[in-house]
Write a protein that holds these residues in place. Structure first.
Motif, short mmCIF file in Angstrom:
data_model
loop_
_atom_site.label_atom_id
_atom_site.label_comp_id
_atom_site.label_asym_id
_atom_site.label_seq_id
_atom_site.Cartn_x
_atom_site.Cartn_y
_atom_site.Cartn_z
N GLU A 1 -10.83 -7.35 54.56
CA GLU A 1 -10.95 -8.56 54.72
C GLU A 1 -10.00 -9.31 53.50
N GLY A 2 -10.68 -8.72 52.14
CA GLY A 2 -9.28 -8.65 51.35
C GLY A 2 -7.62 -8.51 51.71
N CYS A 3 -7.83 -7.73 52.15
CA CYS A 3 -6.08 -7.12 52.68
C CYS A 3 -5.85 -8.38 53.64
N ARG B 1 -6.85 -11.44 53.80
CA ARG B 1 -7.04 -12.50 53.42
C ARG B 1 -5.47 -12.48 52.63
#
Lengths: 184, 400
Positions: free
Chosen positions: B257-259, B261
């Motif tokens: 999810e962070g990647c 984002r």
């Protein structure tokens, strides 16, 4: 404190000041920093730097007066984000895959998908030669080793995994932005 | 009615068919079944077999779709037990049986108050059934959770990182966490078991003279103890197996999810925020050349050997060709009147280029008192850089 007594001061600083991440596999340099960590932290703090010891066993230097990374570092970040995105698209355990086996440089996905090419263009990487230069940057910063056509990531590449894990906090302000954009 | 032996024999003969139906949670049509059995090299005609299985209630038509067949629920559970293919039981189902146990414990207490042995036996039978249901469900959930954990660990579940996390999270939240109530002191199920144990102990004492009731109390108490031990073991083991996987899946999901984002933000707004998020020192000494190209340039400057300037004699020809109009105006006013302005200028500026001569002519002619009423005959002026044909312009006086 007598900083002259710090062992390998010159060689340690020579590596750290150019953005190098010193990992456990670097042997003597890492051990020197590890054994004299407190003294080195004080020394660099006096110079306006922060010596960071990451839980994954590597050191790097932060410049307290510098609030953004050099271009080369940003290119490394974009490269790594693309790699992580590609691995997770394949349903792989990202951390395991990143660090357990090397990558064949010829098989890297970076120049093979238009979306990834678009990301790279923003940091002026448009062809294989420029991508090769990014690989050299990864090596220069201590994030990776290049053995022939194999790219092996080192422990300091965990910084990019951390970057993803911290995304929610880092980009918290950005959360409202897409909605605002969509309304236009 | 068919004997149990013949039914089991029939089931054994058509194991592949039963397995195919068991593997399919949505049921299969006869043609789908036939296709699957062909790959398993089972050539027996399917129609009569299916008809017999329908008659025995082994398989059923799916509601609203007579062409689609599925295993009846009891047979599915039976086969699942034999094949160790456990299905998850919802916490609500377990809660229902724990409530039943609690209710029957209260009924036993009422029977105890009036020393009603019949009512006590009935309550004890129902308590035993509820206890066995809870034990069976706890074990089924334990087995089902372990099965899914092993599949996920082997990467054989075929899910993406996100899907895997959602499924493991659902296992954690919907199936494992509620089981905690069975083993956590003070929690609703644990408290119900404590109350039941207390009532059973009281009933055993109270019905000591009724040997049957007292013995039944002891048996139910033993069942309760076994169920609690099994539930604790199931919960502990499932927790131990699922926790690392849950943590791992949660971390993987955060990374993914962070990647996404970061890439989204970077794609829209460029690398500025990315650069801020990855601080690192990069020190360059001022005055110290560390770059090879700069060093080479510096060396080239040191070794630079300048060429000698051109001789002064050659430079004389290149005197500045700028003509000052004010100086010319002064000189002309001293020599007035003049019959030909351009001829005077040509004589006053012998080395000036033709362009400067014309510029001076225009500049002076507009600021002097000239006689332009008479047209003089055309004449020509020869210069080194060209020839001008013109009519002479007489100058009478300086401008008033």
């Amino acid at each position: 404190m007598n900083f002259d007594a710090l062992p390998d001061l010159k060689s340690v600083f020579a590596e750290l000041r150019r953005g190098m991440h010193v990992a456990a596999e670097d042997g003597a340099l890492y051990q020197t920093l590890r054994q004299h960590e407190t003294a080195y932290v004080e020394f660099y703090a006096a110079l306006g730097f922060e010596l960071v010891h990451h839980p994954h066993q590597f050191f790097y230097l932060r410049d307290e007066d510098r609030d953004s990374a050099p271009d080369g570092m940003v290119q490394c970040a974009v490269f790594m984000l693309i790699l992580i995105d590609h691995l997770q698209d394949q349903g792989l355990d990202v951390e395991t895959r990143l660090f357990d086996a090397p990558f064949d440089v010829e098989q890297l996905p970076h120049l093979k998908q238009p979306r990834y090419q678009g990301y790279l263009r923003q940091v002026r990487v448009q062809d294989a030669a420029a991508l090769e230069n990014v690989l050299q940057q990864l090596k220069r910063y201590g994030f990776a080793e290049l053995r022939g056509r194999e790219l092996r990531l080192r422990a300091p590449a965990m910084r990019f995994v951390d970057l993803c894990l911290d995304a929610r906090a880092q980009l918290a302000e950005d959360r409202a932005a897409p909605d605002a954009g969509a309304a236009l | 009615m068919a004997s149990l032996k013949s039914i089991l024999h029939l089931l054994a003969e058509h194991e592949a068919l039963l397995r195919a139906l068991h593997e399919s949670s949505e049921g299969l049509t006869a043609s789908e079944l036939a296709a699957r059995l062909r790959t398993r090299e089972e050539d027996a005609p399917l129609g009569p077999v299916l008809q017999r299985l329908l008659e025995l209630g082994i398989v059923e038509e799916r509601p609203g779709e007579s062409v689609c067949l599925e295993l009846s629920l009891p047979v599915r559970a039976f086969l699942g037990h034999l094949l160790r293919a456990h299905e998850l039981v919802t916490p609500e189902a377990i809660r229902g049986y724990v409530q039943e146990l609690d209710g029957q414990a209260r009924a036993l207490l009422s029977a105890l108050a009036v020393t009603d042995a019949q009512a006590a036996v009935l309550a004890l039978e129902r308590m035993a059934a509820a206890i066995e249901r809870v034990r069976s469900y706890a074990q089924a959930n334990h087995g089902a959770i372990l099965e899914r954990v092993l599949r996920a660990k082997a990467g054989a579940d075929g899910y993406s990182v996100r899907e895997r996390f959602l499924r493991i999270n659902a296992l954690w939240e919907d199936y494992l966490s509620p089981l905690r109530a069975l083993v956590e002191p003070g929690d609703w199920a644990h408290a119900a078991f404590d109350r039941s144990a207390e009532v059973l102990a009281q009933a055993r004492e109270a019905f000591l003279l009724h040997g049957v009731v007292s013995a039944a109390c002891e048996r139910v108490r033993a069942r309760l103890l076994r169920m609690r031990a099994a539930a604790a073991a199931c919960y502990t083991e499932a927790y131990r197996e699922l926790l690392p996987l849950y943590e791992r899946a949660r971390r993987q999901n955060l990374i993914a999810e962070g990647c996404a984002r970061w890439l989204d933000h970077y794609g829209r707004q460029g690398p500025a925020r990315l650069a801020q998020a990855l601080p690192v020192a990069r020190v360059r000494w001022q005055g110290q050349f560390s770059d090879a190209a700069v060093e080479a340039r510096l060396l080239a400057l040191v070794r630079y050997d300048p060429k000698a300037p051109p001789p002064l004699a050659e430079a004389a020809a290149a005197t500045p060709a700028i003509v000052s109009l004010s100086v010319l105006r002064t000189r002309l006013s001293e020599a007035l009147p003049q019959a030909d302005l351009l001829a005077w200028l040509a004589q006053a500026l012998p080395a000036a280029p033709l362009t400067e001569l014309v510029r001076a002519y225009v500049g002076l002619a507009t600021t002097l008192q000239v006689d332009a009423t008479r047209a003089a005959p055309e004449t020509a002026l020869e210069r080194a850089d060209g020839r001008v044909r013109y009519r002479p312009l007489p100058v009478l006086a300086a401008a008033p």
